[in-house]
Structures are given as C-alpha cells and as structure tokens.
Design an enzyme around this catalytic site. Structure first.
Site, PDB file in Angstrom:
ATOM      1  N   ALA A 200      15.832   0.866  37.495  1.00 25.19           N
ATOM      2  CA  ALA A 200      15.992   1.901  38.507  1.00 25.19           C
ATOM      3  C   ALA A 200      16.400   2.778  37.736  1.00 25.19           C
ATOM      4  O   ALA A 200      16.416   4.593  37.601  1.00 25.19           O
ATOM      5  CB  ALA A 200      16.063   1.391  39.506  1.00 25.19           C
ATOM      6  N   HIS A 201      18.059   3.077  37.173  1.00 26.17           N
ATOM      7  CA  HIS A 201      18.251   4.268  36.757  1.00 26.17           C
ATOM      8  C   HIS A 201      18.284   5.323  35.770  1.00 26.17           C
ATOM      9  O   HIS A 201      18.371   5.870  35.699  1.00 26.17           O
ATOM     10  CB  HIS A 201      20.256   4.050  36.317  1.00 26.17           C
ATOM     11  N   CYS A 325      30.947   1.628  18.873  1.00 23.98           N
ATOM     12  CA  CYS A 325      33.008   2.323  18.778  1.00 23.98           C
ATOM     13  C   CYS A 325      32.688   0.381  19.090  1.00 23.98           C
ATOM     14  O   CYS A 325      32.900  -0.400  20.443  1.00 23.98           O
ATOM     15  CB  CYS A 325      33.688   2.728  19.706  1.00 23.98           C
TER      16      CYS A 325
HETATM   17  N1  PLP Z   1      16.929  -2.464  26.992  1.00 19.61           N
HETATM   18  C1  PLP Z   1      16.999  -0.250  26.517  1.00 19.61           C
HETATM   19  C2  PLP Z   1      16.081  -0.323  26.083  1.00 19.61           C
HETATM   20  C3  PLP Z   1      17.556  -0.164  27.778  1.00 19.61           C
HETATM   21  O1  PLP Z   1      17.035   1.397  26.855  1.00 19.61           O
HETATM   22  C4  PLP Z   1      18.669  -0.712  28.175  1.00 19.61           C
HETATM   23  C5  PLP Z   1      19.447   0.315  28.785  1.00 19.61           C
HETATM   24  O2  PLP Z   1      20.092   1.620  28.033  1.00 19.61           O
HETATM   25  C6  PLP Z   1      18.801  -1.267  28.273  1.00 19.61           C
HETATM   26  C7  PLP Z   1      17.703  -1.705  28.015  1.00 19.61           C
HETATM   27  C8  PLP Z   1      19.356  -2.033  29.677  1.00 19.61           C
HETATM   28  O3  PLP Z   1      19.519  -1.685  30.991  1.00 19.61           O
HETATM   29  P1  PLP Z   1      20.742  -1.249  32.213  1.00 19.61           P
HETATM   30  O4  PLP Z   1      21.038  -0.197  31.959  1.00 19.61           O
HETATM   31  O5  PLP Z   1      19.819  -1.160  33.443  1.00 19.61           O
HETATM   32  O6  PLP Z   1      21.172  -2.919  31.930  1.00 19.61           O
END
Ligand code: PLP
Length: 392
Positions: A200-201, A325
């Site tokens: 969602a975010h 990092c």
């Molecule tokens: N998969 C991809 C391609 C992402 O860009 C991200 C987060 O940056 C994630 C998985 C992980 O998602 P979450 O931050 O909701 O755990």
C-alpha cells in the site's frame, strides 16, 4: 525551507482521503473481524470492502486476495508458501539477479534448505531474456519469480511472455508488482500469473500493509501457524485500519491511474531532458521506453552520489541512491552492478522518483540546484576521496 520529495519509490505520502477512512478503525470501530457479534461484523464488513477494492485494482476475485504486512511479506509468502505447499524434495526456483532483497534473500535462504535457485542475469537495460528462462527450466522447476518493475531503474519486465512460458510448462509464476500496482494496470486476468505481491505505501496508502493475489486453485501454505484467517493462507488477526487504508488507496489509484500516469510521464521526461541537456556527462540507467513512468535513474559521471544526495537533502530535496550499507561499508547497488556498471560508476547514480504530488515548480527548483551541486561534488570526488573506497 521548502522541502521537495522525489523519493516516491521508497514510499509515498498517505493520501488524506485514505487517512480519513482509516481513523474510525483506531477509535470507535474496534471489533475483531473474526467475532460473530455486531462489533466483529462491522470490522468484517470493512475487510470485505477493502478486499473488493484490492481485487478491483488487480482485476481479480475478492477471495483471491490475502492481506499481508506489505511487499516483503507478500514476496515471502508467495515463494515459501508455494515451496512448502508442494510435496517432494527436488524443487527449483527461477528468479533474476536484480530482484528486490525481499525476493533475493528469501531465495538465498531457501538454498540453505536444499532448494535449487537459478538467478538469471539481465541485459544493460535491466531486461530478463525470456529465452534464458526457457533454458533455465528443469524437470523440477516449481516457480518463476520475476519483478514487474525494478524499484531502482524502473525497467518493466516482459511478464506477459514469461507468464505464457510458465503456463505452457505448468510452472507457478509470481510477480513482485510492488512498484507497478497502483501506477499502471496489473490485471491478473490478462497475465498468466499465480501470485502477485503489492504494497500500500507505494501508492499513497499506509506502511505495513499489502496483499498477495493468489489465483484460485493455487496451493499455498501459510508461513505463520495459528488461526484460519485469510482462508488459511495467513494466520493472525487482520490489521483492520491499515487494510481499510489499502482498500481506499487501491480505489483512488484505479480512479486516477490514467491521469497520474500521463502527468508523471510528462514531468519525468521533461526533467530528464533538462538534466541531460544542462549537465554534461550525465546518462540514464535502465530501458528508455519499457520503464515506470515516474522513475529516472541518472548517472552524474565523476560525482559521488552519496555526497550529492546529502547536499540535496540539506537543500530540502529528497532522492536516493541504490547503495546499501552493510557491515560498516557502503556497497554499490546490486541492480546497477548487474547492468554492467563498475562499482565506481554505480556510486555516481541518483534515483529520482515522482508521484501525483510532484509539481513542475518542485522540479524547476531541483533543476536550479543540481548543476552547482554536481559541479561541487565532482570537484570533491577525487578517486582517493570516495566513500566506496571503504569497501576494500
Ligand atoms: N519489492 C519491491 C520491488 C520493492 O520496491 C519493495 C520496497 O521497496 C518491496 C518489495 C518491499 O515492500 P515493503 O516495503 O512493503 O515491505
């Protein structure tokens, strides 16, 4: 100081319309959706609505949606859930070398348990070659997991073609659509996929909530043991308020997708052209066309990007590098090095990612600041002076 946020692939601002519908679920509407009484049924109705909203975003059936704590859990559940639900000992997974760590580290962990994994290379533009997938398939290949769009460079993978390859050979196909869901159409009905991860975010919803689309008939084992929540696919009382936010964010994303897509494409293309025309020795990483409309990853040759983003931050501008990092050393982005950039070049790249909140006025300010900052960084980035020299 005015602050300008150009790091929308990391996270986006929660839309006030999303926050508004979530708030009652932190207050008066507090029932447990598994309870049979009125309080519970009220919460259950909210979950049902959110499930329909997410299903609409993915053109799926509501009972194909499993709520999770976000993209990372969805990726874990998709991959480990399939492996654990499938009997037998000889199991093989195909993925790419530029996946998000939520997929890569899950696969690396499975290898310790005896699962075989093939990590496919990508070309200079970040594309997986479907022919390489065909070559990698073995008798025991159980799952192909490929991201829809890369979070650092935005390159869009040929998921339609890969889906057909998987379907013809009866192999499960998972796409990590965390960067595409809410930005461009991700229709389960058009793609031969079994599993789709979303978060969602990344599209103006809250953090810590996401979903996994699980195609009807796909056997998946829950990672946590406990209750029969989410039709036995994810044990634990649902995070109702966050899920309500995910639902509303999905609805808003669907409504605004065309407008926002063309707005970010226009702004991104204009910004990119201005940078390339006005700052010498700059180039764009990733595919020129097959790319997320909101993303540009630019190399400023001779300017160390860690220093550049710190100075931009001091001036109120947020953007990012793909460096990580690890054990006190800064490591170059695995995505950029897999494209073929040597580490010193990978340390000269900055990702700018836009959203519906990004304005031309924001970008004009950044374009005013950038040439001076890049010049300054270039004069400071002599080879002996760089952070990446910490690695050796
Ligand atoms: N998969 C991809 C391609 C992402 O860009 C991200 C987060 O940056 C994630 C998985 C992980 O998602 P979450 O931050 O909701 O755990």
């Amino acid at each position: 100081m005015r602050r300008i946020y150009l790091d929308n692939n990391a996270t986006t601002r929660v839309d006030p319309q999303v926050l508004e519908v979530m708030l009652p679920y932190y207050g008066e509407v507090f029932g447990n959706p598994s309870s049979v009484h009125g309080f519970g049924q009220e919460a259950k109705a909210a979950l049902d609505l959110a499930r329909q909203q997410v299903a609409a975003l993915l053109d799926a059936e509501p009972n194909e949606i499993v709520f999770t704590s976000g993209g990372t859990e969805s990726d874990n559940l998709a991959i480990r859930g399939i492996i654990e639900a499938t009997p037998g000992t000889s199991k093989h997974v195909i993925t790419s070398k530029i996946e998000h760590h939520a997929v890569l580290h899950t696969c690396q962990n499975l290898e310790k348990a005896g699962i075989r994994v093939t990590y496919l290379p990508v070309n200079r533009e970040g594309l997986v070659d479907p022919e390489e997938i065909i070559k990698a398939i073995r008798d025991d290949t159980l799952l192909i997991s490929i991201m829809h769009a890369n979070n650092e460079i935005g390159t869009l993978q040929p998921v339609r073609e890969i889906g057909q390859i998987a379907k013809e050979r009866d192999i499960y196909f998972h796409i990590d659509a965390v960067q595409t869901a809410g930005k461009l159409p991700v229709h389960s009905s058009d793609l031969d996929v079994n599993l789709i991860s979303i978060s969602a975010h990344k599209f103006h919803g809250p953090k810590g909530v996401g979903a996994l689309y699980v195609k009807k008939g796909t056997r998946l084992r829950s990672l946590a043991f406990g209750g029969a929540h989410e039709r036995n696919r994810r044990a634990g009382t649902e995070n109702v308020a966050q899920i309500v936010g995910l639902g509303r964010a999905s609805e808003l994303a669907l409504e605004g997708m065309d407008t926002q897509g063309s707005q970010t494409t226009q702004l991104r293309n204009w910004f990119e052209k201005e940078v390339l025309n006005n700052i010498p020795d700059t180039s764009v990483n990733g595919h020129a066309e097959l790319r997320l409309s909101n993303t540009t990853n630019i190399r400023f040759a001779g300017a160390e990007s860690e220093g550049l983003i710190i100075n931009l931050d001091l001036a109120g501008v947020a953007c990012s590098t793909g460096s990580a990092c690890s054990s006190g050393a800064i490591e170059p982005s695995h995505v950029l090095t897999e494209l073929g950039l040597p580490p010193e070049e990978a340390f000269e790249c900055v990702r700018f990612s836009f959203s519906k909140d990004t304005t031309q006025a924001d970008l004009m300010e950044v374009l005013d600041l950038l040439p001076v900052m890049v010049d300054r960084q270039r004069s400071m980035s002599s080879p002996g002076n760089r952070a990446y020299s910490m690695i050796s």
